[in-house]
Design a protein around this motif. Sequence first.
Motif, PDB file in Angstrom:
ATOM      1  N   GLY A  57       0.831  -1.192   0.000  1.00 37.51           N
ATOM      2  CA  GLY A  57       0.000   0.000   0.000  1.00 37.51           C
ATOM      3  C   GLY A  57       0.867   1.244   0.000  1.00 37.51           C
ATOM      4  O   GLY A  57       2.098   1.176  -0.120  1.00 37.51           O
ATOM      5  N   ASN A  58       0.234   2.407   0.156  1.00 40.06           N
ATOM      6  CA  ASN A  58       1.020   3.640   0.073  1.00 40.06           C
ATOM      7  C   ASN A  58       2.040   3.747   1.212  1.00 40.06           C
ATOM      8  O   ASN A  58       3.147   4.253   1.014  1.00 40.06           O
ATOM      9  N   HIS A  59       1.719   3.240   2.400  1.00 39.76           N
ATOM     10  CA  HIS A  59       2.691   3.293   3.492  1.00 39.76           C
ATOM     11  C   HIS A  59       3.854   2.335   3.246  1.00 39.76           C
ATOM     12  O   HIS A  59       4.979   2.602   3.671  1.00 39.76           O
ATOM     13  N   ASP A  60       3.620   1.226   2.571  1.00 43.74           N
ATOM     14  CA  ASP A  60       4.713   0.329   2.201  1.00 43.74           C
ATOM     15  C   ASP A  60       5.630   0.963   1.167  1.00 43.74           C
ATOM     16  O   ASP A  60       6.804   0.591   1.065  1.00 43.74           O
ATOM     17  N   TRP A  61       5.093   1.929   0.420  1.00 39.34           N
ATOM     18  CA  TRP A  61       5.863   2.562  -0.646  1.00 39.34           C
ATOM     19  C   TRP A  61       6.693   3.741  -0.161  1.00 39.34           C
ATOM     20  O   TRP A  61       7.494   4.298  -0.924  1.00 39.34           O
ATOM     21  N   TYR A  62       6.533   4.169   1.096  1.00 41.19           N
ATOM     22  CA  TYR A  62       7.208   5.389   1.535  1.00 41.19           C
ATOM     23  C   TYR A  62       8.723   5.265   1.553  1.00 41.19           C
ATOM     24  O   TYR A  62       9.426   6.280   1.597  1.00 41.19           O
ATOM     25  N   ASP A  63       9.266   4.060   1.568  1.00 40.26           N
ATOM     26  CA  ASP A  63      10.722   3.912   1.459  1.00 40.26           C
ATOM     27  C   ASP A  63      11.115   3.372   0.090  1.00 40.26           C
ATOM     28  O   ASP A  63      12.193   2.814  -0.074  1.00 40.26           O
ATOM     29  N   GLY A  64      10.239   3.550  -0.892  1.00 39.39           N
ATOM     30  CA  GLY A  64      10.526   3.055  -2.228  1.00 39.39           C
ATOM     31  C   GLY A  64      10.367   1.553  -2.365  1.00 39.39           C
ATOM     32  O   GLY A  64      10.887   0.955  -3.289  1.00 39.39           O
ATOM     33  N   LEU A  65       9.686   0.914  -1.433  1.00 40.12           N
ATOM     34  CA  LEU A  65       9.366  -0.525  -1.449  1.00 40.12           C
ATOM     35  C   LEU A  65      10.547  -1.389  -1.015  1.00 40.12           C
ATOM     36  O   LEU A  65      10.494  -2.615  -1.133  1.00 40.12           O
ATOM     37  N   THR A  66      11.598  -0.782  -0.500  1.00 40.29           N
ATOM     38  CA  THR A  66      12.796  -1.541  -0.151  1.00 40.29           C
ATOM     39  C   THR A  66      12.519  -2.586   0.921  1.00 40.29           C
ATOM     40  O   THR A  66      12.799  -3.773   0.745  1.00 40.29           O
ATOM     41  N   ALA A  67      11.981  -2.158   2.055  1.00 38.53           N
ATOM     42  CA  ALA A  67      11.754  -3.094   3.162  1.00 38.53           C
ATOM     43  C   ALA A  67      10.685  -4.123   2.813  1.00 38.53           C
ATOM     44  O   ALA A  67      10.775  -5.284   3.223  1.00 38.53           O
ATOM     45  N   PHE A  68       9.672  -3.732   2.050  1.00 39.27           N
ATOM     46  CA  PHE A  68       8.626  -4.672   1.639  1.00 39.27           C
ATOM     47  C   PHE A  68       9.211  -5.817   0.826  1.00 39.27           C
ATOM     48  O   PHE A  68       8.904  -6.996   1.046  1.00 39.27           O
TER      49      PHE A  68
END
Length: 574
Positions: free
Chosen positions: A168-179
């Motif tokens: 989601g948008n909160h998962d994208w706040y680091d550019g999806l790195t941690a996800f």
Amino acid sequence: MTDHQAPPIPVQPAAPPRPGSLDPRELGFTPQRPVPWLAPLLLISTGLRTLLAFLFGAYLDKRELQNSLPSEVTRQVGPDGDLWLDYVADLGDGFDATYSVAYLLSRPEVTTDGHRLPRGQMLLMGGDQVYPTASGEAYENRSKGPYQAALPQPPADGPQPVLYALPGNHDWYDGLTAFLRLFVRSRDDNVGGWRTPQSRSYFAVELPAGWWLFGLDSQAGSYLDDPQLRYFEEAAQRLTAESRVIIAVPEPAWLKAVDKPGEYDTIDYFIRTIVAPTGARVRLLLSGDLHHYARYTGPDRELVTCGGGGAYLYPTHKLPARIEVPPKDTLSRRASTSECYELAARYPEPGRSRRYGWGIFGRLPLRNPGFATLLGGLHTLLMLAMAGVVAPRSEAAAQRLFSIPLAAMLVVTLLGAVFFAKPPSASGKRHARHWILGLCHGFAHVGLAAAGTWIWLQLFFHAWPWPMSVVAAAVVYGPVAGLVASQLTALYLLVAGSFGVNLNELFAGQGIEDAKSFLRLHIAADGTLTGYPVAVDRICRRWQAEPDGAPDAAWLTPTQPLPLRLAEPPFTLR
């Protein structure tokens, strides 16, 4: 692409020692308190991240890089030719709410309203697995840790369940790195007892009896990248006219398109160009992002929002009774034919949702002390500026040196109230009601500051010599003014919410942890899909460790029962 059944149960390493308490050193993660969503620093940080994502998102998009990752299409079928599938979204907030839902999802079965519902053989996380921003530590403490505590090892009495996740948008706040590190080919390939087989941030899964699941990564609804489109084009070659498709997306674009018609364009484009040419039918759209349960029913499909995995409750009493999908005034020049969808069910019920809104008066300052402190500081500066203007010149000359000009403070107050009613980063158009309500809110604070100034001048201005009067204003006046101003803001939020303005802030400011939900789907061997929306009226807030439990048993169990019921009678797609 590869097509394979779920692999045999892998050989598991020795189970880690079971914790004997809730000590983070034993759990391996730190249970987190709910996010104070109106904290000033958090509001500024979230606004900046939203702005950066808007300005530079295309340059930081990691979806193009995923073209080098395996493009697998997996197949998930239960041992009896059917499948139980769990859907949960918006889960990585406070520990009590997140773990209450995770604990129920991990149970071998739950019983509610006369239905015995086995644990899902597949778990789909629909977005926002962590709040407020993504990082390895945040995932460990807010999502992976609680789910590992709920199901530490694969169940001993059956195959290992699988887990797929959409960002989601909160998962994208680091550019999806941690996800990507956690869910896409992670080193241990597990989140607790769930296996994570997905190879990209999007996926296609073949389900029993001609059903398919397509999980789209639309990066906050912007567009679908070329590698993702090619992936789904290849997967769609296996669809037939008898196939039925479930599409999971990060946001309920069908609802957001009511105010911003272009929001649904991406989904409509995908259905028109990828699914429709095969003759297959999209029967179910799933999403989170709005933290409640709602189902719209139409002539061809069901539109379900189920974002009750752990984040603060979002209201349901302002949901439109009927929507057109896609909107007739859509921005796309080649849109599908618009169809009407009726609101069939929602949780919590409208009356309960309205009653929750009144809790803003007590919860706003308690949940968000930083916000009340900010208001106190603003009103102290306003009072000093007003006092410097109206007080006798001989008495206020020194104080005037330490105050901001009144005109500047009035501008800051009114602009802050207007932007609070409709932040620049918020989606949708700014309507007249946003300006009117925002200005009324701002003038109300100016009026409160004027009353506070009069009281200060009459009762306290002469009580302390300068410069102690300025110190007293900060120490005495500020906290009282902050508390009173927070109640004024609470009143504004309650009134504005009745006009559909600041509904998110009305409920985010309360951080309501109760009224959670998840969706349990059953696809029978004959192709019948049945949906069971499970509602949790009250979460558990007291847990006890189970150090002597089985390796696959939950580390923590509730000390009070979790009341379950169905948010609506089961719905069926045949």
